[in-house]
Design an enzyme around this catalytic site. Structure first.
Site, PDB file in Angstrom:
ATOM      1  N   GLU A  21     -18.837  -5.548  10.582  1.00  0.00           N
ATOM      2  CA  GLU A  21     -19.781  -4.816  11.439  1.00  0.00           C
ATOM      3  C   GLU A  21     -20.815  -5.743  12.071  1.00  0.00           C
ATOM      4  O   GLU A  21     -21.220  -5.533  13.222  1.00  0.00           O
ATOM      5  CB  GLU A  21     -20.485  -3.720  10.622  1.00  0.00           C
ATOM      6  CG  GLU A  21     -19.605  -2.510  10.299  1.00  0.00           C
ATOM      7  CD  GLU A  21     -18.716  -2.707   9.094  1.00  0.00           C
ATOM      8  OE1 GLU A  21     -18.769  -3.794   8.468  1.00  0.00           O
ATOM      9  OE2 GLU A  21     -17.937  -1.793   8.765  1.00  0.00           O
ATOM     10  N   LYS A  67       0.858  -1.186   0.000  1.00  0.00           N
ATOM     11  CA  LYS A  67       0.000   0.000   0.000  1.00  0.00           C
ATOM     12  C   LYS A  67       0.900   1.245   0.000  1.00  0.00           C
ATOM     13  O   LYS A  67       1.849   1.320   0.768  1.00  0.00           O
ATOM     14  CB  LYS A  67      -0.874  -0.009   1.250  1.00  0.00           C
ATOM     15  CG  LYS A  67      -2.132   0.832   1.170  1.00  0.00           C
ATOM     16  CD  LYS A  67      -3.120   0.409   2.248  1.00  0.00           C
ATOM     17  CE  LYS A  67      -4.471   1.049   2.063  1.00  0.00           C
ATOM     18  NZ  LYS A  67      -5.499   0.495   2.981  1.00  0.00           N
ATOM     19  N   ARG A 101     -25.080  -2.333   7.678  1.00  0.00           N
ATOM     20  CA  ARG A 101     -24.573  -3.711   7.622  1.00  0.00           C
ATOM     21  C   ARG A 101     -25.006  -4.520   8.838  1.00  0.00           C
ATOM     22  O   ARG A 101     -25.073  -5.747   8.765  1.00  0.00           O
ATOM     23  CB  ARG A 101     -23.032  -3.728   7.571  1.00  0.00           C
ATOM     24  CG  ARG A 101     -22.438  -3.755   6.235  1.00  0.00           C
ATOM     25  CD  ARG A 101     -22.584  -5.086   5.531  1.00  0.00           C
ATOM     26  NE  ARG A 101     -22.388  -4.954   4.111  1.00  0.00           N
ATOM     27  CZ  ARG A 101     -21.197  -4.953   3.532  1.00  0.00           C
ATOM     28  NH1 ARG A 101     -20.112  -5.046   4.277  1.00  0.00           N
ATOM     29  NH2 ARG A 101     -21.087  -4.828   2.209  1.00  0.00           N
TER      30      ARG A 101
END
Ligand code: TPP
Ligand code: DXP
Ligand code: MG
Length: 644
Positions: free
Chosen positions: A376, A290, A404
């Site tokens: 979640e 990343k 969610r």
């Protein structure tokens, strides 16, 4: 940018030489840094997906072979290679390029939601659909290691595992991070072992041994071949021993990797193998970095420049250092203070520790801080378990992502009367992340939950008081919501009456204006403008918005007109709940709700979108004045939506 300028679509990649591809990757990185450092956006994720995306578009035939990007924040390179490289100066700006795939922008874009972990389900469905229709198309899902920690991913894999005929390639873009290093057994095993194996495979001694054996095999008839197979078997054995393919091959899914996600040749070879494989779905596990290619991002410990605002394109230093205190900071500070005096309080995040303000609490109470990954649903049901065990969990989550976990809120927390507090950041219009990120659904969802108590603070003092109260509510869910805006100045009431903060009173009040949270300030401005017109007005802020306060119902019945202003979707919002509760209580009240029209709203700036929706003090005051003085004129276009 000679090469990148010339790319009009993926087919232009096919004739490039290896050297040209390396140059193209350099040009793309330079363009990402130059553009995103000005516009802001997901710089780190996209710097890590450069070679991956080039190789994908060289091997697969988009859009015939759909490329589905999970979460979609890492699709900038895809956009550059599909003819949009010239528009990146408009990234995430009103009317400009979306920061996520957008069907309106290109036939190469498929899934627009920024909610993680759905790409494999999308891809499985599309692959099944093409198979049923007899269309020989290969669907490719690109999923990050963070998104792999989402439950939907495993629901999809469970189905994919028993569909041996699917033309489906799953590319795991494994950079070991969500914002922070990705947590959880699955992801760390995948990434850690992948890196180990990658290290072995790229170790010169390992490569030299393979080359020597290959030369010997070529000189040694008869025994050479079995020997090489043995070595090759060892190579596979090493993979079996170290690589996580057990997770996948046990599922019956072919695993290729781990491969260097920045080596174009390896990527293309693996993708070609995956494309030609006719034994069903294939997983290609690519190890990426990343922020690759930008030192400031590579060295950024917090999140590798996951999402940046405008930055210096050399040093990576922020160009706009806002000193304004944020709601997130105010929440994080108060939670840390509470945590020091109440050891029942624990904090839960779904892979967003810093963005949701939990960094300070985590620093002081690491053993009481839980990062569950992008999960979640698990976060909320686990919170119910923590509450049942006698603790008081605080689930810090962006408002849009509560969607969610609504069932877990309703049937695990509320049904059992568990004391869990939800702190919803980014409530209301957010702006640059577009339709799937505006926090415009939570008020309606929360209003459905029996026993839930919701506070919508208008300033830091109300936030502190609300959080202190929430962590003492142990017989059911409590929630607090606040916006992405900076913290507004303190707004003290002129008096407090029956649980309502009275903010403005003028004359004989015919009109009641109710403003919640950030919009209480706006309600005061509307009230003052009505007063300037000689209209008697009272402005109140209930702070505690759900259940609808009885005092507010009574106040509504005592005025000729009630104007409600909320930073949330109008359908099922606080205004509509007040109107409904008045009806249920037999109280006659003329309630006019102002808020976010119930439709998907494109990206832009928060301020610009609120202005477009007539959710500004000036426009609302004009509307209110017109409503009061002239019966019931045509409301503003966007405010007409809610009236159907
Ligand atoms: C359901 C959901 N929860 C949280 C987020 C916030 N979010 C956006 S990107 C991200 C991290 C994604 O990590 P990964 O999939 O590994 O992609 P990377 O950024 O590393 O390329 C998170 C948590 C989200 N988009 N969707
Ligand atoms: C892609 C995603 O879901 C997050 O990275 C989001 O873009 C962050 O939003 P904020 O910038 O409001 O924290
Ligand atoms: Mg990642």
């Amino acid at each position: 940018m000679a090469l990148l300028e010339r790319i009009t679509g993926p087919r232009d990649l096919r004739d490039l030489t290896n050297d040209q591809l390396v140059t193209l990757a350099q040009e793309i990185r330079a363009s990402l840094i130059a553009n995103v450092s000005r516009t802001g956006g997901h710089l780190g994720p996209n710097l890590g997906a450069v070679e991956l995306t080039i190789a994908l578009h060289r091997v697969f035939d988009s859009p015939r072979d759909p490329l589905i990007f999970d979460t979609g924040h890492q699709s900038y390179v895809h956009k550059m290679l599909t003819g949009r490289q010239h528009r990146f100066d408009t990234l995430r700006k009103p009317g400009g390029l979306s920061g996520y795939p957008s069907r309106a922008e290109s036939e190469h874009d498929w899934v627009e939601s920024s909610h993680a972990s759905s790409a494999l389900s999308w891809a499985e469905g599309m692959a099944k659909g093409f198979a049923l229709k007899g269309e020989p198309r290969t669907v490719v899902a690109i999923v990050g290691d963070g998104s792999l920690t989402g439950g939907m991913t495993w629901e999809a894999l469970n189905n994919i595992a028993v569909e041996p005929d699917l033309r489906l390639v799953i590319v795991v873009n494994d950079n070991g991070r969500s914002y922070n290093p990705t947590i959880g057994g699955l992801a760390t095993r995948l990434h850690g072992l992948g890196q180990q194996l990658s290290a072995i495979r790229t170790d010169r001694r390992y490569e030299r041994a393979l080359a020597r054996i290959k030369r010997w095999v070529n000189r040694t008839p008869v025994v050479g071949e079995p020997a090489y197979d043995l070595m090759h078997g060892f190579k596979a054995g090493v993979k079996d021993v170290l690589a996580p393919q057990g997770m996948y091959s046990d599922l019956g899914i072919k695993y290729l990797g781990p491969i260097d996600g920045h080596d174009l040749k390896s990527l293309e070879l693996a993708f070609e193998q995956a494309k030609q494989f006719d034994g069903g779905p294939v997983i290609v596990h690519a190890i990426t970095q990343k922020g690759r290619g930008f030192a400031a991002a590579e060295q950024h410990e917090e999140d590798r420049f996951h999402a940046v605002g405008p930055i210096d394109q050399v040093t990576g230093e922020p160009l706009t250092t806002s000193s304004a205190r944020t709601w997130t900071q105010a929440f994080g500070d108060e939670l840390a203070r509470i945590g020091a005096t109440d050891d029942r309080v624990v904090a839960i995040t779904a892979a967003m520790l810093h963005p949701t303000g939990l960094t300070r609490f985590a620093k002081h109470f690491p053993e009481r801080t839980f990062d569950v990954g992008i999960a979640e649903q698990h976060a909320v049901a686990s919170a119910a378990g923590l509450a049942r065990a006698g603790l008081h969990p605080v689930v810090a989550i962006y408002a849009t992502f509560l969607n969610r976990a609504f069932d877990q809120l309703l049937m695990d927390v509320a049904l059992h009367g568990e004391g869990v507090t939800f702190v919803l950041d980014r409530a209301g219009i957010t702006g640059p992340d577009g339709a799937s990120h505006h926090g415009m659904w939570d008020l309606a969802l929360l209003g459905l939950v029996p026993g839930l108590r919701l506070a919508v603070p208008r300033d830091e003092q109300r936030l502190q008081e609300a959080l202190q109260a929430c962590v003492r509510i142990d017989d059911g869910p409590s929630a607090i919501r606040f916006s992405k805006d900076p913290l507004p100045a303190a707004l003290r009431p002129v008096r407090h009456e029956d649980g309502l903060d009275v903010l403005v009173e003028h004359g004989d009040p015919r009109v009641l204006v109710v403003g919640w949270g950030q919009f209480a300030t706006m309600a005061v401005e509307v009230g003052n403008r009505l007063a300037q017109q000689g209209i008697g007005v009272r402005v109140v802020d209930p702070v505690w918005a759900l259940p609808t306060p009885k005092a507010l119902i009574a106040q509504a019945g005592a005025h000729d007109l009630v104007l409600t202003i909320e930073d949330g979707g109008l359908a099922g919002g606080l205004g509509s709940r007040l109107a409904q509760e008045c009806r249920l209580a037999g109280v006659r009240a003329d309630v006019r709700e102002f808020g976010i029209p119930q439709r998907f709203i494109d990206h832009g700036t928060r301020a610009g979108i609120l202005d477009d929706l007539c959710l500004t003090a000036q426009q609302l005051a004009r509307l209110a004045t017109e409503t009061v003085l002239a019966g019931d004129p045509e409301p503003a276009p966007d405010q007409a939506d809610q009236r159907g």
